[in-house]
Design a protein around this motif. Structure first.
Motif, PDB file in Angstrom:
ATOM      1  N   GLY A  11      -0.494  -5.027   6.282  1.00 19.03           N
ATOM      2  CA  GLY A  11      -1.196  -3.910   5.660  1.00 19.03           C
ATOM      3  C   GLY A  11      -1.233  -2.647   6.472  1.00 19.03           C
ATOM      4  N   THR A  12      -0.618  -2.639   7.661  1.00 18.43           N
ATOM      5  CA  THR A  12      -0.626  -1.414   8.471  1.00 18.43           C
ATOM      6  C   THR A  12       0.064  -0.265   7.753  1.00 18.43           C
ATOM      7  OG1 THR A  12      -0.656  -2.677  10.529  1.00 18.43           O
ATOM      8  CG2 THR A  12       0.080  -0.399  10.651  1.00 18.43           C
ATOM      9  N   GLY A  14       0.264   0.206   4.595  1.00 11.95           N
ATOM     10  CA  GLY A  14      -0.604   0.688   3.535  1.00 11.95           C
ATOM     11  C   GLY A  14      -1.744   1.529   4.046  1.00 11.95           C
ATOM     12  N   SER A  15      -2.190   1.271   5.288  1.00 12.64           N
ATOM     13  CA  SER A  15      -3.279   2.069   5.845  1.00 12.64           C
ATOM     14  C   SER A  15      -2.839   3.491   6.123  1.00 12.64           C
ATOM     15  CB  SER A  15      -3.812   1.423   7.129  1.00 12.64           C
ATOM     16  OG  SER A  15      -2.869   1.514   8.167  1.00 12.64           O
ATOM     17  N   SER A  40      -2.178  -0.162  -1.263  1.00  8.16           N
ATOM     18  CA  SER A  40      -2.564  -1.526  -0.909  1.00  8.16           C
ATOM     19  C   SER A  40      -2.452  -2.395  -2.153  1.00  8.16           C
ATOM     20  CB  SER A  40      -3.986  -1.564  -0.346  1.00  8.16           C
ATOM     21  OG  SER A  40      -4.902  -0.976  -1.235  1.00  8.16           O
ATOM     22  N   GLN A  80      -0.353  -7.553  -0.602  1.00 10.72           N
ATOM     23  CA  GLN A  80      -0.633  -7.071   0.758  1.00 10.72           C
ATOM     24  C   GLN A  80      -2.070  -7.392   1.160  1.00 10.72           C
ATOM     25  OE1 GLN A  80      -1.075  -2.724   1.537  1.00 10.72           O
ATOM     26  NE2 GLN A  80       0.729  -2.988   2.813  1.00 10.72           N
ATOM     27  N   LEU A  81      -3.010  -7.208   0.217  1.00 15.66           N
ATOM     28  CA  LEU A  81      -4.409  -7.498   0.508  1.00 15.66           C
ATOM     29  C   LEU A  81      -4.634  -8.990   0.740  1.00 15.66           C
ATOM     30  CD1 LEU A  81      -6.242  -5.155  -2.025  1.00 15.66           C
ATOM     31  CD2 LEU A  81      -6.029  -4.856   0.438  1.00 15.66           C
ATOM     32  N   LEU A 138      -3.367  -9.836   4.209  1.00 22.94           N
ATOM     33  CA  LEU A 138      -4.309  -9.356   5.221  1.00 22.94           C
ATOM     34  C   LEU A 138      -5.555 -10.239   5.262  1.00 22.94           C
ATOM     35  CD1 LEU A 138      -5.218  -7.266   7.308  1.00 22.94           C
ATOM     36  CD2 LEU A 138      -6.079  -5.864   5.420  1.00 22.94           C
TER      37      LEU A 138
END
Length: 272
Positions: free
Chosen positions: A34-35, A37-38, A43, A47-48, A51
């Motif tokens: 998820g990096t 997406g940050s 997101s 991906q969530l 994470l």
């Protein structure tokens, strides 16, 4: 909140442990699911779920630390569709998790770029002097000890919480507490948001004392919303632990350059 940018407190040795901690935190963050997406703000569900499974494995969870209750079902990292719609698939954990060890791994996990960069800024500015005073090995042990004290202190106050606890904030709060004990009169250059960012040179006791007071107020629930996700109580415990561990070194600590009042604007010079 003031933003520290530099302290006028020279060191006599290269702070290799501080640099190594910063590098390790950055590398771990870049490897977290998820990096990307940050950064982009995107997101997706997959991906969530990835994470969530990662954090369940490596983050510290208060009820696990206090009650040693490990969940029978955990996120697998896969997304699926159930009776309630799309969601994360759960199943028996395919790993053995040590709650005590998760406190250590959680110190290198961060929830976003702002979380990471804010912590690393404080560690870079204040950590070098504490490492210089303690030595490399003692500083590394001190850092970990403060992180453990902060995590377990927060867990004791929130023993039934199943929310993951991540970040280096507790350990770094210990560094700030030690700095306040050892170098209260050191000058710290800060940026104060007042229409524009106003540069000021303030004594460390004022900068760090104000920071601690805010954490104490926020940990009581004042001035924050119920949706807040910052573990302010961990900051308070870590700070107090750092003060306590650094106190025996106070008598033999050479003083920093004496401050000569508050300077700002065009008169401000970091070398003065």
């Amino acid at each position: 909140m003031v933003i520290p940018v530099h302290d006028v407190n020279p060191v006599s040795r290269t702070p290799w442990v501080t640099y190594a901690l910063i590098a390790a935190n950055v590398l771990v963050f870049l490897s977290m699911p998820g990096t990307a997406g940050s950064v982009t703000g995107e997101s997706g569900l997959a991906q969530l779920c990835h994470l969530q499974a990662f954090l369940d494995h490596y983050a510290a969870v208060p009820q696990e630390l206090i009650h040693h209750r490990l969940p029978r079902l955990v996120p697998t990292g896969e997304a699926g569709i159930g009776s309630g719609g799309p969601g994360c698939v759960v199943g028996p954990p395919g790993y053995h998790k040590s709650p005590a060890l998760s406190v250590f791994t959680a110190m290198f996990l961060h929830g976003g770029w702002l979380h990471l960069l804010g912590n690393m800024l404080f560690l870079l500015i204040f950590g070098n002097n504490i490492e210089d005073r303690m030595g490399h090995i003692r500083f590394a042990l001190f850092y970990v000890a403060c992180g453990y004290a902060a995590s377990y202190g927060f867990a004791l106050a929130n023993s039934d919480s199943s929310d993951p606890l991540i970040g280096a904030s507790g350990a770094i709060a210990g560094v700030l507490g030690a700095y306040l004990v050892l170098y209260p009169k050191a000058r710290v250059w800060v940026l104060v948001p007042f229409l524009v960012f106003l540069p000021l040179r303030l004594p460390a006791w004022l900068v760090l004392g104000f920071w601690f007071a805010l954490q104490a107020v926020y940990s009581s629930g004042e001035g924050v919303t119920e949706a807040g996700t910052v573990a302010y109580a961990a900051h308070v415990v870590g700070f107090l632990a750092g003060m306590l561990l650094a106190w025996p070194l106070r008598a033999g600590t050479p003083p920093p350059p004496e401050p000569r009042g508050l300077l700002f604007g065009r008169r401000a010079r970091p070398g003065l």
